[in-house]
Write a protein that holds these residues in place. Structure first.
Motif, PDB file in Angstrom:
ATOM      1  N   MET A   2     114.735  26.674 -75.758  1.00 23.65           N
ATOM      2  CA  MET A   2     114.394  26.598 -77.179  1.00 23.65           C
ATOM      3  C   MET A   2     112.934  26.977 -77.425  1.00 23.65           C
ATOM      4  N   ALA A   3     112.071  26.698 -76.457  1.00 23.65           N
ATOM      5  CA  ALA A   3     110.669  27.121 -76.609  1.00 23.65           C
ATOM      6  C   ALA A   3     110.619  28.649 -76.660  1.00 23.65           C
ATOM      7  N   ARG A   4     111.296  29.293 -75.732  1.00 22.92           N
ATOM      8  CA  ARG A   4     111.261  30.758 -75.666  1.00 22.92           C
ATOM      9  C   ARG A   4     111.880  31.367 -76.923  1.00 22.92           C
ATOM     10  N   LYS A   5     113.002  30.792 -77.340  1.00 21.66           N
ATOM     11  CA  LYS A   5     113.710  31.364 -78.479  1.00 21.66           C
ATOM     12  C   LYS A   5     112.932  31.161 -79.791  1.00 21.66           C
ATOM     13  N   LEU A   6     112.504  29.940 -80.043  1.00 19.88           N
ATOM     14  CA  LEU A   6     111.894  29.683 -81.352  1.00 19.88           C
ATOM     15  C   LEU A   6     110.422  30.036 -81.430  1.00 19.88           C
ATOM     16  N   LEU A   7     109.742  30.040 -80.300  1.00 20.25           N
ATOM     17  CA  LEU A   7     108.330  30.440 -80.342  1.00 20.25           C
ATOM     18  C   LEU A   7     108.194  31.931 -80.056  1.00 20.25           C
ATOM     19  N   GLY A   8     109.267  32.542 -79.575  1.00 20.77           N
ATOM     20  CA  GLY A   8     109.285  33.999 -79.401  1.00 20.77           C
ATOM     21  C   GLY A   8     108.344  34.508 -78.326  1.00 20.77           C
ATOM     22  N   ARG A   9     107.988  33.664 -77.389  1.00 24.92           N
ATOM     23  CA  ARG A   9     107.073  34.060 -76.313  1.00 24.92           C
ATOM     24  C   ARG A   9     107.526  33.452 -74.990  1.00 24.92           C
ATOM     25  N   GLU A  10     107.186  34.126 -73.912  1.00 21.73           N
ATOM     26  CA  GLU A  10     107.459  33.546 -72.594  1.00 21.73           C
ATOM     27  C   GLU A  10     106.327  32.615 -72.163  1.00 21.73           C
ATOM     28  N   VAL A  11     105.138  32.889 -72.699  1.00 21.40           N
ATOM     29  CA  VAL A  11     104.008  32.001 -72.408  1.00 21.40           C
ATOM     30  C   VAL A  11     103.522  31.423 -73.737  1.00 21.40           C
ATOM     31  N   ILE A  12     103.469  30.095 -73.806  1.00 18.78           N
ATOM     32  CA  ILE A  12     103.054  29.448 -75.056  1.00 18.78           C
ATOM     33  C   ILE A  12     101.698  28.763 -74.846  1.00 18.78           C
ATOM     34  N   ASP A  13     101.114  28.302 -75.944  1.00 13.25           N
ATOM     35  CA  ASP A  13      99.758  27.748 -75.844  1.00 13.25           C
ATOM     36  C   ASP A  13      99.742  26.289 -75.389  1.00 13.25           C
ATOM     37  N   ILE A  14     100.554  25.471 -76.044  1.00 14.76           N
ATOM     38  CA  ILE A  14     100.485  24.026 -75.777  1.00 14.76           C
ATOM     39  C   ILE A  14     101.896  23.455 -75.670  1.00 14.76           C
ATOM     40  N   HIS A  15     102.073  22.568 -74.720  1.00 12.48           N
ATOM     41  CA  HIS A  15     103.326  21.835 -74.600  1.00 12.48           C
ATOM     42  C   HIS A  15     102.968  20.361 -74.534  1.00 12.48           C
ATOM     43  N   THR A  16     103.622  19.535 -75.370  1.00 10.04           N
ATOM     44  CA  THR A  16     103.295  18.095 -75.376  1.00 10.04           C
ATOM     45  C   THR A  16     104.509  17.239 -75.040  1.00 10.04           C
ATOM     46  N   GLY A  17     104.208  15.997 -74.717  1.00  5.38           N
ATOM     47  CA  GLY A  17     105.248  14.991 -74.461  1.00  5.38           C
ATOM     48  C   GLY A  17     104.576  13.708 -74.026  1.00  5.38           C
ATOM     49  N   GLY A  18     105.366  12.680 -73.814  1.00  4.64           N
ATOM     50  CA  GLY A  18     104.821  11.434 -73.274  1.00  4.64           C
ATOM     51  C   GLY A  18     104.636  11.569 -71.774  1.00  4.64           C
ATOM     52  N   GLU A  19     103.809  10.695 -71.205  1.00  2.00           N
ATOM     53  CA  GLU A  19     103.453  10.831 -69.792  1.00  2.00           C
ATOM     54  C   GLU A  19     104.662  10.722 -68.860  1.00  2.00           C
ATOM     55  N   ASP A  20     105.706  10.020 -69.305  1.00  2.00           N
ATOM     56  CA  ASP A  20     106.882   9.872 -68.433  1.00  2.00           C
ATOM     57  C   ASP A  20     107.610  11.198 -68.214  1.00  2.00           C
ATOM     58  N   LEU A  21     107.309  12.180 -69.046  1.00  2.00           N
ATOM     59  CA  LEU A  21     108.045  13.442 -68.935  1.00  2.00           C
ATOM     60  C   LEU A  21     107.437  14.408 -67.905  1.00  2.00           C
ATOM     61  N   ILE A  22     106.267  14.057 -67.376  1.00  2.00           N
ATOM     62  CA  ILE A  22     105.612  14.981 -66.443  1.00  2.00           C
ATOM     63  C   ILE A  22     106.553  15.314 -65.280  1.00  2.00           C
ATOM     64  N   PHE A  23     107.148  14.276 -64.737  1.00  2.00           N
ATOM     65  CA  PHE A  23     108.143  14.499 -63.697  1.00  2.00           C
ATOM     66  C   PHE A  23     109.381  13.675 -63.977  1.00  2.00           C
ATOM     67  N   PRO A  24     110.580  14.235 -63.837  1.00  2.00           N
ATOM     68  CA  PRO A  24     110.831  15.616 -63.431  1.00  2.00           C
ATOM     69  C   PRO A  24     110.847  16.631 -64.582  1.00  2.00           C
ATOM     70  N   HIS A  25     110.909  16.131 -65.841  1.00  3.48           N
ATOM     71  CA  HIS A  25     111.265  17.047 -66.925  1.00  3.48           C
ATOM     72  C   HIS A  25     110.331  18.266 -67.046  1.00  3.48           C
ATOM     73  N   HIS A  26     109.038  18.020 -67.152  1.00  3.30           N
ATOM     74  CA  HIS A  26     108.141  19.167 -67.367  1.00  3.30           C
ATOM     75  C   HIS A  26     107.966  20.015 -66.109  1.00  3.30           C
ATOM     76  N   GLU A  27     107.992  19.359 -64.971  1.00  4.30           N
ATOM     77  CA  GLU A  27     107.939  20.119 -63.711  1.00  4.30           C
ATOM     78  C   GLU A  27     109.111  21.109 -63.662  1.00  4.30           C
ATOM     79  N   CYS A  28     110.259  20.644 -64.085  1.00  2.00           N
ATOM     80  CA  CYS A  28     111.459  21.489 -64.051  1.00  2.00           C
ATOM     81  C   CYS A  28     111.402  22.568 -65.135  1.00  2.00           C
ATOM     82  N   GLU A  29     110.850  22.219 -66.302  1.00  2.00           N
ATOM     83  CA  GLU A  29     110.706  23.234 -67.353  1.00  2.00           C
ATOM     84  C   GLU A  29     109.848  24.406 -66.854  1.00  2.00           C
ATOM     85  N   ILE A  30     108.747  24.068 -66.170  1.00  5.48           N
ATOM     86  CA  ILE A  30     107.854  25.118 -65.669  1.00  5.48           C
ATOM     87  C   ILE A  30     108.599  26.007 -64.678  1.00  5.48           C
ATOM     88  N   ALA A  31     109.319  25.373 -63.752  1.00  7.96           N
ATOM     89  CA  ALA A  31     110.058  26.147 -62.743  1.00  7.96           C
ATOM     90  C   ALA A  31     111.066  27.084 -63.405  1.00  7.96           C
TER      91      ALA A  31
END
Ligand code: AMP
Ligand code: ZN
Length: 505
Positions: free
Chosen positions: A250-279
């Motif tokens: 959804m980031a790629r589709k709605l922001l229209g870019r493969e690289v975006i400026d900022i991604h936010t969330g609560g600290e609990d999302l760092i692992f695994p969720h955001h680690e997996c998003e990056i991969a």
């Protein structure tokens, strides 16, 4: 103005500049709509709202996207491949037991066995809460707030792409997994290594899943499962997507870019969720980055403790606004202010006293605004961000959102003299584009007065006090004052006689 934000990617405060000058593309992980959102969730959402409003006021267009998770978020989401039950389906069961508590009114969800109806109900509840608390993005639904279940095709496309790129494979159980060994940077956001993850996974991943995968930390992209209620056909069998893939897609589709400026969330999302998003995102794009800045809000605590249902200190937004904490209704501007006023990089301690202090601050801000509006007839001067007060306020925020510093500029300025009320009004209005509490753009009037229908007429009662005093009937005056106070009004003397304003918390 140089902006510096703390970047979780490298644990450093770095200068922030959008990739495209003047336009910031920002993605925030949104709510899983299986229950009412709690005040901790909203701390994270309002943190993103603060970033956005600040960046807008200093002259950027901010394209902000936040998802609604309505499938694939499992109850056991700390393991890489998300074990347990789908939170949406578990919610359906819980709702049946919940009925007695009356949290969800009887009949509000016609068929609680249907996860789509559950999602629909809690999405609406979320948007209602979010609008009350001035979350700007909530007024951009549905354009900027996509549902995971509306993006399944795009998820399948990304999964196919990852298989083609050698980052994903079909396990021996037929499910599609991301191969963490195919992505050398896996673990760099959270500080995990593949060895640690291999050891740490013992006992947390079912033996059968283990055998199906190449590495214990490989995570689920698609799970064929006929028994899942929310399911879709796919090249890998009828089933449902993993939790992490939705945000990459959804980031790629709605922001229209493969690289975006900022991604936010609560600290609990760092692992695994955001680690997996990056991969996933980098695996699909071949780029070095998914988001240039990863920003995480530390958790909200309640009276110094982790918020949990079993401790009885668990509050939804509705609980707080409805009076569960203070014993009286809380104005949304007060809760907004309370959740915004502590720095996102430290745990926030939510207390009843803090909420009351916020009510005092919000009251002051609104009275100041009212005074300026009255003096100027609402005509503000033109000021730009170089005005000394604005420059100091914005400078503080540009230093990794130093909100205490910014408020430390605002309040002393307010109590100074205001010889040029039109200029002061313009300054306050600019600041309020960020704070949105004085007044709050979309909330009910702070001075909302009882009257009419229920026969409770605040003005008449105030006059009653003045009349009683004039005729020296002090008992009567006290009686009316108590009546107003019991109804949640603060009663004060003013040059125009007695006035009563609604208590804000
Ligand atoms: P969820 O609805 O569980 O998917 O969470 C939505 C957002 O709320 C995520 O960004 C979480 O990291 C965040 N969150 C959950 N609990 C808290 C908390 N106690 N304090 C701050 N943020 C939280
Ligand atoms: Zn996410």
């Amino acid at each position: 103005m140089a902006i510096r934000f703390y970047n979780s990617l490298n644990h450093q405060t770095e200068e922030f500049q959008p990739l495209e000058p003047g336009t910031v593309r920002m993605y925030s992980c949104g709510p899983t709509v299986y229950d009412f959102a709690h005040i901790g969730n909203f701390r994270s959402f309002l943190f993103a709202d603060l970033i956005r409003r600040f960046l807008e006021v200093i002259g950027n267009d901010v394209i902000h996207v936040m998802n609604i998770t309505d499938v694939g978020h499992m109850t056991d989401d700390q393991v890489a491949d998300g074990g347990g039950e789908d939170k949406m389906e578990a919610a359906a069961k819980r709702l049946k037991e919940d009925k007695k508590s009356g949290r969800v009114p009887d009949g509000a969800i016609e068929n609680p066995d249907d996860p789509y109806q559950v999602a629909d109900f809690f999405t609406k509840a979320f948007l209602e809460d979010a609008r009350k608390l001035g979350l700007k993005i909530a007024f951009e639904y549905p354009q900027r707030i996509p549902h995971a279940t509306n993006n399944i095709t795009e998820m399948q496309e990304m999964i196919s792409q990852l298989i083609e790129n050698g980052h994903a494979y079909v396990g021996t159980d037929g499910a599609v997994y991301y191969s963490v060994e195919s992505f050398p940077k896996y673990g760099s956001l959270s500080g995990n290594t593949l060895e640690q993850l291999r050891e740490g996974s013992g006992g947390r991943v079912q033996e059968t899943d283990q055998a199906a995968k190449r590495h214990p930390a490989d995570f689920l992209l698609w799970k064929p499962d006929q028994s899942h209620i929310m399911k879709w056909d796919s090249p890998w069998g009828t089933g449902y997507p993993g939790w992490h893939i939705e945000c990459s897609v959804m980031a790629r589709k709605l922001l229209g870019r493969e690289v975006i400026d900022i991604h936010t969330g609560g600290e609990d999302l760092i692992f695994p969720h955001h680690e997996c998003e990056i991969a996933q995102s980098c695996g699909a794009s071949g780029k070095d980055y998914f988001a240039r800045f990863w920003m995480h809000a530390r958790f909200l605590m309640v009276e110094g403790e982790k918020m949990s249902k079993s401790k009885g200190n668990f509050y939804t937004v509705r609980d707080v606004l409805g009076g569960k904490v203070t014993g009286r209704e809380v104005h949304p501007a007060v809760l907004r202010y309370e959740l915004l006023r502590s720095h996102y990089g430290s745990n926030m301690n939510f207390t009843e006293k803090g909420l009351k202090d916020s009510a005092t601050a919000v009251r002051k801000l609104n009275e100041f605004n009212k005074m300026l509006e009255a003096k100027t007839g609402g005509e503000a001067a033109e000021v730009d961000n170089s005005h000394p007060v604005l420059a100091d306020f914005l400078n503080a925020l540009s230093d990794n959102l130093n909100i205490s510093g910014a408020l430390g500029v605002l309040f002393p300025w307010m109590s100074g003299s205001h010889d040029n009320p039109q200029e002061s009004l313009a300054v306050l209005r600019t600041i309020n584009r960020i704070l949105d509490v004085a007044p709050m753009e979309h909330a009910a009037d702070l001075e909302e007065e009882g009257g009419g229908d229920d026969g409770f007429d605040v003005k008449a009662l105030c006059k009653g006090i003045d009349d009683a005093r004039a005729s020296k009937d002090y008992a009567k005056a006290d009686e009316i004052r108590n009546q107003l106070q019991d109804a949640g009004y603060e009663v004060r003397n003013s040059p125009e006689g007695t006035v009563a304003t609604r208590q804000l918390a």
